[in-house]
Design an enzyme around this catalytic site. Structure first.
Site, PDB file in Angstrom:
ATOM      1  N   ASN A   1       0.835  -1.202   0.000  1.00 10.24           N
ATOM      2  CA  ASN A   1       0.000   0.000   0.000  1.00 10.24           C
ATOM      3  C   ASN A   1       0.874   1.257   0.000  1.00 10.24           C
ATOM      4  O   ASN A   1       2.080   1.186   0.202  1.00 10.24           O
ATOM      5  CB  ASN A   1      -0.898  -0.016   1.245  1.00 10.24           C
ATOM      6  N   PHE A   2       0.231   2.390  -0.222  1.00  9.39           N
ATOM      7  CA  PHE A   2       0.880   3.711  -0.138  1.00  9.39           C
ATOM      8  C   PHE A   2       2.068   3.876  -1.085  1.00  9.39           C
ATOM      9  O   PHE A   2       3.054   4.524  -0.737  1.00  9.39           O
ATOM     10  CB  PHE A   2       1.272   4.032   1.315  1.00  9.39           C
ATOM     11  N   LEU A   3       1.968   3.290  -2.270  1.00  6.99           N
ATOM     12  CA  LEU A   3       2.978   3.555  -3.303  1.00  6.99           C
ATOM     13  C   LEU A   3       2.804   5.002  -3.756  1.00  6.99           C
ATOM     14  O   LEU A   3       1.719   5.402  -4.194  1.00  6.99           O
ATOM     15  CB  LEU A   3       2.763   2.603  -4.486  1.00  6.99           C
TER      16      LEU A   3
ATOM     17  N   THR B   1      -4.185  -3.254  -4.330  1.00 10.83           N
ATOM     18  CA  THR B   1      -5.307  -2.717  -5.102  1.00 10.83           C
ATOM     19  C   THR B   1      -4.826  -1.479  -5.836  1.00 10.83           C
ATOM     20  O   THR B   1      -3.837  -0.857  -5.434  1.00 10.83           O
ATOM     21  CB  THR B   1      -6.486  -2.317  -4.191  1.00 10.83           C
TER      22      THR B   1
ATOM     23  N   LEU C   1      -6.902  -0.112   2.900  1.00 12.21           N
ATOM     24  CA  LEU C   1      -7.040   1.282   3.329  1.00 12.21           C
ATOM     25  C   LEU C   1      -6.519   2.258   2.278  1.00 12.21           C
ATOM     26  O   LEU C   1      -5.658   1.927   1.511  1.00 12.21           O
ATOM     27  CB  LEU C   1      -6.268   1.467   4.636  1.00 12.21           C
TER      28      LEU C   1
HETATM   29  C1  COA Z   1       1.487   5.397  -8.887  1.00  6.64           C
HETATM   30  C2  COA Z   1       2.792   6.123  -9.105  1.00  6.64           C
HETATM   31  C3  COA Z   1       3.744   5.794  -7.978  1.00  6.64           C
HETATM   32  C4  COA Z   1       3.394   5.630 -10.418  1.00  6.64           C
HETATM   33  O1  COA Z   1       4.551   6.346 -10.674  1.00  6.64           O
HETATM   34  P1  COA Z   1       4.823   6.987 -12.101  1.00  6.64           P
HETATM   35  O2  COA Z   1       5.965   7.920 -11.957  1.00  6.64           O
HETATM   36  O3  COA Z   1       3.543   7.542 -12.585  1.00  6.64           O
HETATM   37  O4  COA Z   1       5.194   5.737 -13.036  1.00  6.64           O
HETATM   38  P2  COA Z   1       6.648   5.133 -13.351  1.00  6.64           P
HETATM   39  O5  COA Z   1       7.187   5.744 -14.581  1.00  6.64           O
HETATM   40  O6  COA Z   1       7.527   5.218 -12.180  1.00  6.64           O
HETATM   41  O7  COA Z   1       6.271   3.592 -13.596  1.00  6.64           O
HETATM   42  C5  COA Z   1       5.360   3.190 -14.536  1.00  6.64           C
HETATM   43  C6  COA Z   1       5.018   1.738 -14.282  1.00  6.64           C
HETATM   44  O8  COA Z   1       4.363   1.623 -13.014  1.00  6.64           O
HETATM   45  C7  COA Z   1       3.101   1.003 -13.197  1.00  6.64           C
HETATM   46  N1  COA Z   1       2.146   1.564 -12.266  1.00  6.64           N
HETATM   47  C8  COA Z   1       1.562   2.770 -12.291  1.00  6.64           C
HETATM   48  N2  COA Z   1       0.721   2.902 -11.256  1.00  6.64           N
HETATM   49  C9  COA Z   1       0.786   1.749 -10.575  1.00  6.64           C
HETATM   50  C10 COA Z   1       0.144   1.290  -9.412  1.00  6.64           C
HETATM   51  N3  COA Z   1      -0.735   2.028  -8.749  1.00  6.64           N
HETATM   52  N4  COA Z   1       0.447   0.059  -8.969  1.00  6.64           N
HETATM   53  C11 COA Z   1       1.333  -0.700  -9.645  1.00  6.64           C
HETATM   54  N5  COA Z   1       1.977  -0.321 -10.760  1.00  6.64           N
HETATM   55  C12 COA Z   1       1.695   0.893 -11.207  1.00  6.64           C
HETATM   56  C13 COA Z   1       2.735   1.332 -14.620  1.00  6.64           C
HETATM   57  O9  COA Z   1       1.750   0.442 -15.100  1.00  6.64           O
HETATM   58  C14 COA Z   1       4.055   1.206 -15.322  1.00  6.64           C
HETATM   59  O10 COA Z   1       4.395  -0.145 -15.543  1.00  6.64           O
HETATM   60  P3  COA Z   1       4.152  -0.830 -16.983  1.00  6.64           P
HETATM   61  O11 COA Z   1       5.019  -0.115 -17.958  1.00  6.64           O
HETATM   62  O12 COA Z   1       4.499  -2.263 -16.814  1.00  6.64           O
HETATM   63  O13 COA Z   1       2.696  -0.643 -17.282  1.00  6.64           O
HETATM   64  C15 COA Z   1       2.597   7.669  -9.189  1.00  6.64           C
HETATM   65  O14 COA Z   1       1.830   7.969 -10.332  1.00  6.64           O
HETATM   66  C16 COA Z   1       1.916   8.247  -7.974  1.00  6.64           C
HETATM   67  O15 COA Z   1       2.555   8.458  -6.950  1.00  6.64           O
HETATM   68  N6  COA Z   1       0.615   8.528  -8.098  1.00  6.64           N
HETATM   69  C17 COA Z   1      -0.178   9.090  -6.998  1.00  6.64           C
HETATM   70  C18 COA Z   1      -0.382   8.064  -5.920  1.00  6.64           C
HETATM   71  C19 COA Z   1      -0.969   6.800  -6.464  1.00  6.64           C
HETATM   72  O16 COA Z   1      -1.828   6.805  -7.345  1.00  6.64           O
HETATM   73  N7  COA Z   1      -0.482   5.677  -5.914  1.00  6.64           N
HETATM   74  C20 COA Z   1      -0.934   4.391  -6.306  1.00  6.64           C
HETATM   75  C21 COA Z   1      -2.266   4.138  -5.788  1.00  6.64           C
HETATM   76  S1  COA Z   1      -3.006   2.797  -6.638  1.00  6.64           S
END
Ligand code: COA
Length: 488
Positions: free
Chosen positions: A229-231, A265, A488
């Site tokens: 969680n909390f990525l 999720t 969560l």
């Molecule tokens: C989600 C987050 C960490 C992705 O980082 P990003 O800088 O947009 O994407 P990156 O360039 O680092 O990486 C892209 C890869 O991560 C994957 N990815 C993006 N969001 C993801 C998620 N929520 N979970 C898992 N993988 C994810 C993409 O599908 C892509 O992989 P692929 O090429 O195999 O499809 C970022 O957009 C973020 O912090 N968003 C706001 C918080 C958030 O939405 N967190 C996740 C909640 S579900």
């Protein structure tokens, strides 16, 4: 790999979200086009043939009929086709364009699965990488100590400014520090799974991912696994492929602890969801929800009528309902595990310690209530909801929406009609209790048996969806009503 999507009202009886409005607009445009096309045909045919007034009138009528049919066809097609997804995040990419996920032990989009088991074998300890993955040179790994106020605050700040937003960037989750401690420090938690990334030069926290130990049952298989969680990656560092490094690092850290499966999720569609749930919202403070654009005032109503529609009694109505106390922990654990036995994918509460941590009320984090039979003094039901406000982005009047989300619950009835009646009474009480805590909106997903009360208690569909995933596990997918894992 991680968490949820932010959602807001789509049409709690006509309260259209902006995405829904766009769809309606597009439909109208299409209809207009069809009418124009038909009208053009009409003009062409009339101008190319020399007709008597009678044949011209007949042709006119025929063409009008054609227009009507064309418009009808269009409407029917739109009604029977799956609607364009409410949110852009719901679009599914080709497997080949998942540069990262196509390398991971997850099922492919479109794969039909009928078995239930791991995708790859557990890696022997001596073959697990012992060093952290390499980060781009400006960054360094940092394990966060959430018992340290400063570090907790750093995480809070990162998430409050950069975590999940709705598709229109109007709201952003605002998890409190106490909430984060609750979510990330359950019994048996590992600090080494609270993984941060800092800028080496300034030590500023710019990314995070977490894991916690969890027990789940997927069909007939019990798994002790990690819940991710909390990525989060800072807005200025997006699209630089940092997320895959974070995911690989938390996976490596799980492997080192002998755990090879994960549950997570996401609002986005990745390969490949086990289930897809939809968010539903129950207005408690419709005026504020409209002022913040969380909901829209339906065209055919007034604010005062809307307020009346969502008005609730000022006191709960179920006899024997009271706040859960520590003495209820064992009863609640037994009740909950029994109730969950009917679903295919559920959280398992192994110990009283788990229930004490997850369910017992923690003020402004999670609230739980039990129903004690006034005669037998036995606990017969319980429900809980957690507190997760959202920041309102750029609104001059309102900074926050006070939102709660339905968490776990259990009832004892066994036939659907009785369950429906009981659940409606209990969740209505939950709405009343939330309203007394000054909550603006009560949210839930269409998990478990929530569909039995959603409509009658005036929850409206949101534009957010939540996809459920497992890492290194293949199983048949399922309807959201078979999911009993609330993340969560
Ligand atoms: C989600 C987050 C960490 C992705 O980082 P990003 O800088 O947009 O994407 P990156 O360039 O680092 O990486 C892209 C890869 O991560 C994957 N990815 C993006 N969001 C993801 C998620 N929520 N979970 C898992 N993988 C994810 C993409 O599908 C892509 O992989 P692929 O090429 O195999 O499809 C970022 O957009 C973020 O912090 N968003 C706001 C918080 C958030 O939405 N967190 C996740 C909640 S579900």
């Amino acid at each position: 790999m991680d968490d949820k999507e932010h959602s807001h009202d789509v049409d709690g009886e006509g309260e259209n979200s902006s995405t829904d409005k766009l769809r309606v607009k597009q439909e109208k445009k299409n209809m207009k086009k069809a009418r124009k096309k038909a009208a053009k045909n009409n003009v062409n045919s009339i101008s190319t043939v020399e007709d008597t007034p009678a044949t011209a009138a007949a042709k006119q009528a025929e063409l009008q009929e054609k227009v009507r049919m064309l418009v009808n066809q269009l409407a029917i097609r739109e009604a029977i086709q799956p609607q364009p997804s409410a949110s852009s995040s719901q679009r599914q990419k080709d497997m080949s364009s998942h540069k990262f996920w196509s390398t991971q032990p997850v099922p492919k989009h479109g794969e039909i699965i009928n078995d239930n088991g791991p995708i790859e074998e557990n890696t022997p300890y001596d073959q697990i990488r012992k060093d952290p993955y390499l980060l781009p040179k400006e960054f360094e790994w940092s394990i966060l100590d959430l018992n340290n106020e400063n570090e907790l605050n750093e995480l809070y700040t990162l998430l409050t400014n950069n975590y999940v937003e709705d598709d229109d960037a109007m709201f952003r989750f605002d998890y409190s520090g106490d909430f984060l401690k609750w979510a990330l420090q359950p019994p048996g938690y590992k600090q080494t799974w609270h993984v941060g990334v800092r800028v080496s030069a300034t030590k500023r926290l710019v990314a995070f991912i977490s894991g916690i130990p969890a027990d789940i049952r997927i069909y007939d298989s019990h798994q002790h696994l990690v819940e991710i969680n909390f990525l989060c990656v800072h807005k200025k560092l997006r699209s630089k492929r940092l997320a895959p490094v974070l995911i690989k690092e938390i996976t490596r850290r799980s492997h080192l602890e002998g755990i090879f499966q994960a549950v997570y999720t996401a609002g986005v569609v990745l390969p490949k969801p086990i289930a897809k749930a939809r968010y539903f919202h129950r207005s408690l403070n419709p005026k504020k929800l409209i002022e913040t654009n969380f909901s829209r005032l339906p065209q055919n109503t007034t604010m005062s009528r809307l307020i009346k529609k969502f008005k609730l009694p000022s006191e709960t109505m179920t006899p024997g309902i009271r706040p859960m106390q520590e003495k209820d922990v064992t009863s609640v654990r037994i009740l909950l595990n029994e109730y969950m036995s009917k679903f295919n994918f559920v959280a398992v509460f192994e110990t009283d310690e788990d229930v004490k941590h997850w369910i017992l009320t923690k003020e402004s984090v999670v609230w739980s209530y039990v129903v004690e039979n006034p005669l037998t003094k036995k606990v017969t039901d319980f429900f809980s909801f957690y507190c997760l406000p959202s920041s309102v982005i750029g609104n001059p009047t309102h900074k926050t929406i006070n939102a709660v989300y339905l968490f776990y619950y259990a009832v004892q009835e066994s036939d659907e009609k009785a369950i429906k009646g009981r659940l409606q009474a209990l969740i209505k009480d939950a709405l009343i209790l939330a309203k007394l805590k000054n909550v603006d909106v009560f949210n839930c997903l269409d998990l478990m048996e929530n569909k039995l009360f959603i409509e009658d208690l005036k929850f409206g569909p949101g534009d957010g969806y939540l996809n459920y995933y497992m890492y290194n596990w293949r199983c048949k997918d399922m309807d959201s009503g078979n999911v009993g894992v609330v993340m969560l």
